[in-house]
Motif scaffolding. Structure first.
Motif, mmCIF file in Angstrom:
data_model
loop_
_atom_site.group_PDB
_atom_site.id
_atom_site.type_symbol
_atom_site.label_atom_id
_atom_site.label_comp_id
_atom_site.label_asym_id
_atom_site.label_seq_id
_atom_site.Cartn_x
_atom_site.Cartn_y
_atom_site.Cartn_z
ATOM 1 N N ALA A 202 6.108 -0.040 0.936
ATOM 2 C CA ALA A 202 6.789 1.129 1.502
ATOM 3 C C ALA A 202 6.266 2.363 0.774
ATOM 4 O O ALA A 202 6.619 2.599 -0.378
ATOM 5 C CB ALA A 202 8.296 0.997 1.318
ATOM 6 N N LEU A 203 5.401 3.114 1.441
ATOM 7 C CA LEU A 203 4.819 4.309 0.820
ATOM 8 C C LEU A 203 5.249 5.541 1.606
ATOM 9 O O LEU A 203 5.224 5.535 2.832
ATOM 10 C CB LEU A 203 3.282 4.225 0.825
ATOM 11 C CG LEU A 203 2.636 3.058 0.063
ATOM 12 C CD1 LEU A 203 1.117 3.122 0.199
ATOM 13 C CD2 LEU A 203 3.036 3.071 -1.407
ATOM 14 N N PRO A 204 5.614 6.619 0.913
ATOM 15 C CA PRO A 204 5.960 7.856 1.619
ATOM 16 C C PRO A 204 4.751 8.421 2.363
ATOM 17 O O PRO A 204 3.605 8.163 1.980
ATOM 18 C CB PRO A 204 6.422 8.801 0.506
ATOM 19 C CG PRO A 204 5.993 8.188 -0.775
ATOM 20 C CD PRO A 204 5.777 6.731 -0.545
ATOM 21 N N GLN A 205 5.005 9.183 3.410
ATOM 22 C CA GLN A 205 3.925 9.767 4.217
ATOM 23 C C GLN A 205 2.975 10.604 3.364
ATOM 24 O O GLN A 205 1.764 10.598 3.562
ATOM 25 C CB GLN A 205 4.521 10.623 5.343
ATOM 26 C CG GLN A 205 3.482 11.175 6.318
ATOM 27 C CD GLN A 205 2.668 10.081 6.996
ATOM 28 O OE1 GLN A 205 3.237 9.081 7.446
ATOM 29 N NE2 GLN A 205 1.343 10.231 7.048
ATOM 30 N N ILE B 22 -3.008 6.850 -7.079
ATOM 31 C CA ILE B 22 -2.350 7.639 -6.031
ATOM 32 C C ILE B 22 -0.983 7.037 -5.684
ATOM 33 O O ILE B 22 0.007 7.756 -5.583
ATOM 34 C CB ILE B 22 -3.234 7.707 -4.753
ATOM 35 C CG1 ILE B 22 -4.464 8.588 -4.996
ATOM 36 C CG2 ILE B 22 -2.429 8.240 -3.561
ATOM 37 C CD1 ILE B 22 -5.511 8.536 -3.873
ATOM 38 N N VAL B 23 -0.934 5.722 -5.524
ATOM 39 C CA VAL B 23 0.315 5.114 -5.033
ATOM 40 C C VAL B 23 1.335 4.861 -6.143
ATOM 41 O O VAL B 23 2.519 4.719 -5.863
ATOM 42 C CB VAL B 23 0.061 3.800 -4.256
ATOM 43 C CG1 VAL B 23 -0.720 4.083 -2.983
ATOM 44 C CG2 VAL B 23 -0.657 2.777 -5.095
ATOM 45 N N ARG B 24 0.852 4.818 -7.406
ATOM 46 C CA ARG B 24 1.787 4.639 -8.519
ATOM 47 C C ARG B 24 1.608 5.745 -9.550
ATOM 48 O O ARG B 24 0.898 5.589 -10.553
ATOM 49 C CB ARG B 24 1.595 3.263 -9.180
ATOM 50 C CG ARG B 24 2.429 2.159 -8.550
ATOM 51 C CD ARG B 24 2.388 0.870 -9.350
ATOM 52 N NE ARG B 24 2.942 1.003 -10.689
ATOM 53 C CZ ARG B 24 2.814 0.080 -11.653
ATOM 54 N NH1 ARG B 24 2.153 -1.027 -11.413
ATOM 55 N NH2 ARG B 24 3.336 0.266 -12.847
ATOM 56 N N PRO B 25 2.258 6.892 -9.326
ATOM 57 C CA PRO B 25 2.092 8.044 -10.219
ATOM 58 C C PRO B 25 2.484 7.752 -11.665
ATOM 59 O O PRO B 25 2.010 8.421 -12.580
ATOM 60 C CB PRO B 25 3.017 9.106 -9.613
ATOM 61 C CG PRO B 25 3.230 8.676 -8.196
ATOM 62 C CD PRO B 25 3.165 7.189 -8.193
ATOM 63 N N GLY B 26 3.317 6.734 -11.882
ATOM 64 C CA GLY B 26 3.739 6.393 -13.239
ATOM 65 C C GLY B 26 2.779 5.464 -13.955
ATOM 66 O O GLY B 26 2.935 5.175 -15.140
#
Length: 217
Positions: free
Chosen positions: A22-25, A93-97
């Motif tokens: 589930a990734l934000p737009q 990109i998908v895991r900023p942390g």
């Protein structure tokens, strides 16, 4: 956003959903922006053999995203020989942390990754233009990574021999492979064991993919 990948935006979104992510737009848009950069620079720098936008989505973006669930416990990741930034930039990109360090020996490929970092504003991503055997764990942001990943090595033995020194205590090496490489597992250097093999299904990619997890014995 305009560009060659825009026509395939829904293919990326569908693929992300098929992977159970589930990734934000906004994140999907940044992945597409990275893909556009890769296509643009590839004309001049030959970063990847893949030229078609559709294949870029399956072979690069979705292939990189497929490993994400297996990296849930990893906080600091080193990507070895990442070429055009795969999977390192995608995971950053998908895991900023997630703290991602990319180790790339080829100058033009490291330059591209640095440009991607700037254009995409990836504060959690660092590029080192060095040979992996010359990189000390202390030189990486946050110290020794608990995950070291690569899809560049032709042999598991080479990956472990050259990159094993970077792995933090209790951490693991993650090798992205095609067909399950049973022969290569048998040739692992002493002191390392196969801790798990995960078959990956990459949407739209009609080929076997596996992620092998290797730990200290």
């Amino acid at each position: 956003m305009s560009g060659r990948l825009q026509a395939y935006a829904s293919q990326l979104a569908d693929g992300v959903a098929a992977l159970g992510l589930a990734l934000p737009q906004e994140t999907i848009d940044r992945l597409l922006a990275f893909g556009e950069l890769l296509l643009k620079w590839n004309k001049v720098y030959n970063l990847t053999a893949i030229r078609s936008p559709q294949e870029l989505i399956t072979h690069h973006l979705l292939d990189s995203l497929a490993v994400l669930p297996q990296l849930a416990a990893v906080n600091r990741l080193a990507d070895i020989g990442s070429g055009g930034g795969l999977p390192g930039v995608v995971l950053a990109i998908v895991r900023p942390g997630l703290v991602v360090s990319s180790v790339e020996t080829v100058g033009k490929k490291a330059s591209f990754q640095q440009q991607a970092k700037i254009e995409l504003g990836l504060g959690n991503f660092t590029v080192l233009n060095k040979r992996v055997e010359q990189v000390l764990p202390d030189a990486l942001p946050g110290g020794a990574p608990d995950g070291v990943i690569s899809r560049a090595f032709s042999s598991l033995a080479d990956f472990v021999a050259l990159s094993g020194h970077l792995v933090a205590e209790g951490g693991a090496l993650y090798a992205m492979k095609g067909v399950d490489p049973v022969d290569e597992v048998a040739a692992l250097p002493e002191g390392w064991v196969l801790a798990g093999t995960h078959a990956l299904t990459v949407p739209g990619l009609g080929a076997e993919r596996h992620l092998l997890v290797i730990r200290r014995a």
